[in-house]
Design a protein around this motif. Structure first.
Motif, short mmCIF file in Angstrom:
data_model
loop_
_atom_site.label_atom_id
_atom_site.label_comp_id
_atom_site.label_asym_id
_atom_site.label_seq_id
_atom_site.Cartn_x
_atom_site.Cartn_y
_atom_site.Cartn_z
N TYR A 1 13.62 1.75 -8.10
CA TYR A 1 13.81 3.47 -8.04
C TYR A 1 14.75 3.61 -6.83
N LYS A 2 16.00 4.51 -7.23
CA LYS A 2 17.09 4.76 -6.17
C LYS A 2 16.93 6.26 -5.83
N ASN A 3 17.36 6.41 -4.60
CA ASN A 3 17.40 7.92 -4.07
C ASN A 3 16.11 8.62 -4.07
N ILE A 4 15.14 7.90 -3.47
CA ILE A 4 13.75 8.40 -3.15
C ILE A 4 13.86 9.56 -2.11
N ASP A 5 13.01 10.65 -2.28
CA ASP A 5 12.95 11.74 -1.56
C ASP A 5 12.53 11.15 -0.16
N PRO A 6 12.99 11.19 1.01
CA PRO A 6 12.64 11.13 2.22
C PRO A 6 11.25 11.71 2.72
N LYS A 7 11.11 12.84 2.00
CA LYS A 7 9.88 13.76 2.47
C LYS A 7 8.49 12.96 1.92
N ILE A 8 8.57 12.09 0.87
CA ILE A 8 7.43 11.38 0.25
C ILE A 8 7.12 10.39 1.10
N ILE A 9 8.36 9.87 1.52
CA ILE A 9 8.06 8.63 2.49
C ILE A 9 7.44 9.07 3.88
N THR A 10 7.98 9.94 4.23
CA THR A 10 7.51 10.63 5.64
C THR A 10 5.95 10.87 5.38
N LYS A 11 5.56 11.61 4.38
CA LYS A 11 4.04 11.93 4.13
C LYS A 11 3.24 10.55 4.10
N ARG B 1 0.80 -1.13 0.08
CA ARG B 1 -0.07 -0.09 -0.10
C ARG B 1 1.03 1.23 0.01
N LEU B 2 1.88 1.32 1.01
CA LEU B 2 2.76 2.47 1.17
C LEU B 2 3.60 2.60 -0.33
N SER B 3 4.19 1.71 -0.81
CA SER B 3 4.95 1.73 -2.16
C SER B 3 4.10 2.08 -3.34
N GLY B 4 2.73 1.72 -3.19
CA GLY B 4 1.93 2.12 -4.29
C GLY B 4 1.78 3.50 -4.22
N GLN B 5 1.41 4.05 -2.91
CA GLN B 5 1.11 5.62 -2.66
C GLN B 5 2.19 6.27 -3.13
N VAL B 6 3.55 5.89 -2.75
CA VAL B 6 4.76 6.48 -3.21
C VAL B 6 4.98 6.44 -4.73
N LEU C 1 3.91 7.76 5.22
CA LEU C 1 3.75 6.90 6.54
C LEU C 1 3.10 7.70 7.56
N LYS C 2 2.92 8.97 7.72
CA LYS C 2 1.81 9.71 8.38
C LYS C 2 0.50 9.51 8.12
N GLU C 3 0.22 9.27 6.78
CA GLU C 3 -1.17 9.28 6.36
C GLU C 3 -1.76 8.15 6.59
N ASN C 4 -0.97 6.76 6.50
CA ASN C 4 -1.33 5.71 6.85
C ASN C 4 -1.46 4.97 8.16
N VAL C 5 -0.96 5.94 9.28
CA VAL C 5 -1.20 5.17 10.79
C VAL C 5 -2.43 5.61 11.39
N THR C 6 -3.04 4.69 11.87
CA THR C 6 -4.38 4.77 12.15
C THR C 6 -4.37 6.00 13.46
N PRO D 1 8.88 8.68 11.74
CA PRO D 1 9.31 8.48 10.55
C PRO D 1 10.92 8.78 10.30
N ALA D 2 11.58 9.28 11.24
CA ALA D 2 12.88 9.45 11.35
C ALA D 2 13.58 8.30 11.57
N PHE D 3 13.06 7.35 12.45
CA PHE D 3 13.52 6.11 12.81
C PHE D 3 13.34 5.15 11.57
N ALA D 4 12.17 5.12 10.97
CA ALA D 4 11.92 4.48 9.77
C ALA D 4 12.68 4.66 8.62
N LEU D 5 12.96 5.97 8.33
CA LEU D 5 13.93 6.32 7.23
C LEU D 5 15.38 5.67 7.41
#
Ligand SMILES: [Zn+2]
Length: 393
Positions: free
Chosen positions: A376-386, A305-310, A388-393, A344-348
């Motif tokens: 895909y290499k060198n993904i912008d960490p901001k996208i992953i943070t966004k 789900r997260l990778s699809g959203q990224v 992650l935050k959107e998908n936590v209950t 998110p910092a820990f996850a990154l």
């Protein structure tokens, strides 16, 4: 009809050698209504048979190979629930050496494998012996590792009993753990014969089918738009009526995709093999944070789900394709949101240390469309943070 897939690839070296005595079956000698996949890799030929009620056929096939002795590695939970079958199997083949493994991560830690190697030595296994594994993925991984180490490589037959271990079965890669660092040791090894008896699936709880479907869905998403469509129409909401799904066909289609990817890149050198990591890189992070409270299939579903959203946020995957992916995952009874807080910092930090990433940059397998992936290499960490935050209950 028996479906035949024959995969042949070029020259590659191997870390492990095996005394692999692959047979080429005459299709007529295969059980009726079965599916057959042959994966031909240099030094290792693997034949996979998928069907129902294959007990007699399996025993006869093993007997026909005339091994000097058999060493059985058994999933302890499966063995308890299927003691009648296990006793019959041992008697038919005259098996004297048996190791029973609890199906938990600790069982595949290098430190716990010493006692099994010890028992192999005591059993006086020789080049013409065979290790047979019956159980789920952990049992298979342990047997794959042991068979590559024992007598400098010994034949290995795998009878996987869960959907995950059938539809995502070992093809040229068995992983074990070291001091609880999950799957850090990789052995390039395959069973010479894998028998996926889908009758075993009928005895499993629906939850286990969900976990296995996570890997099936992953294979469809990375390898076949037709299989994605097939799963969309086959998997009913809340996995209703799952006992009647065409499991032979589902396992066959799932494994055909995996076999093709692995055969093209057996040692994971040119990125094709990495496709099977879709959902896994982010999934492993969640698995680590949840301290294994979530099962592997659940974290892979969340990872997809997260990778699809990224992929969608990066403008690569369409919204419609993302929604189709998520609908299939939900229908399979897999989680839709992360049920615990994530820093998110820990996850990154964990992501940048994953084996798929290089030089501290984050790499993910992403989707271009349903059935097509790329690394895909060198993904912008901001996208992953966004995300992650959107998908936590
Ligand atoms: Zn997996």
């Amino acid at each position: 009809m028996n479906a035949l897939v024959n995969l042949v690839i070029g020259k590659f070296g191997y870390n492990f050698t095996t005394n692999n005595k692959s047979l080429t079956f005459d299709p007529l000698s295969l059980p009726p209504e079965s599916e057959y996949i042959k994966v031909t890799l240099p030094g290792i030929n693997q034949e996979i048979v998928i069907g129902k009620n294959l007990h007699d056929w399996t025993v006869e096939t093993i007997q026909s190979r005339k091994y000097s002795s058999h060493f059985l590695i058994l999933d302890a939970t499966f063995s308890k629930l299927n003691s009648k079958f296990v006793n019959w199997f041992k008697n038919e083949l005259g098996i004297k050496h048996v190791v029973s493994l609890p199906p938990e991560e600790l069982s595949k830690d290098l430190e716990n494998l010493n006692s099994i190697l010890d028992q192999c030595l005591r059993a006086n296994l020789d080049k013409n012996s065979c290790i047979i594994a019956i159980g789920g993925g952990i049992t298979g991984d342990v047997a794959g590792f042991i068979s590559s180490e024992c007598v400098n490589g010994i034949d290995f037959i795998f009878i996987p009993t869960t959907l995950a271990s059938q539809a995502d079965t070992i093809i040229n890669k068995a992983t074990i753990s070291y001091k609880l660092l999950k799957n850090v040791l990789t052995g390039f090894n395959s069973p010479s014969l894998t028998v996926c008896d889908t009758q075993f699936l009928q005895t499993l709880p629906a939850k286990d089918m969900s976990f296995g479907l996570s890997e099936v869905i992953k294979h469809a998403l990375i390898g076949s738009p037709e299989f994605v469509k097939y799963l969309k129409s086959t998997i009913q909401p809340q996995l209703q009526n799952w006992e009647n799904y065409p499991w032979n066909d589902i396992v066959f289609k799932s494994l055909s995709i995996k076999a093709k990817l692995v055969a093209k890149d057996p040692h994971d050198l040119n990125g094709i093999h990495k496709g099977v990591s879709y959902g896994h890189t982010l999934g492993h992070v969640l698995e680590g944070i949840s301290q294994s409270k979530l099962r592997h299939g659940e974290t892979v579903a969340l990872g997809m789900r997260l990778s699809g959203q990224v992929s969608n946020l990066m403008g690569i995957l369409s919204k419609a394709d993302l929604e189709t992916q998520n609908e299939i995952i939900s229908n399979a009874g897999l989680p839709t949101q992360i049920p615990f807080p994530v820093n998110p910092a820990f996850a990154l930090n964990m992501l940048s240390r994953d084996h798929i990433s290089e030089a501290g940059e984050i790499t993910l397998v992403l989707l271009k469309s349903l059935g097509k992936f790329f690394v895909y290499k060198n993904i912008d960490p901001k996208i992953i943070t966004k995300v992650l935050k959107e998908n936590v209950t």
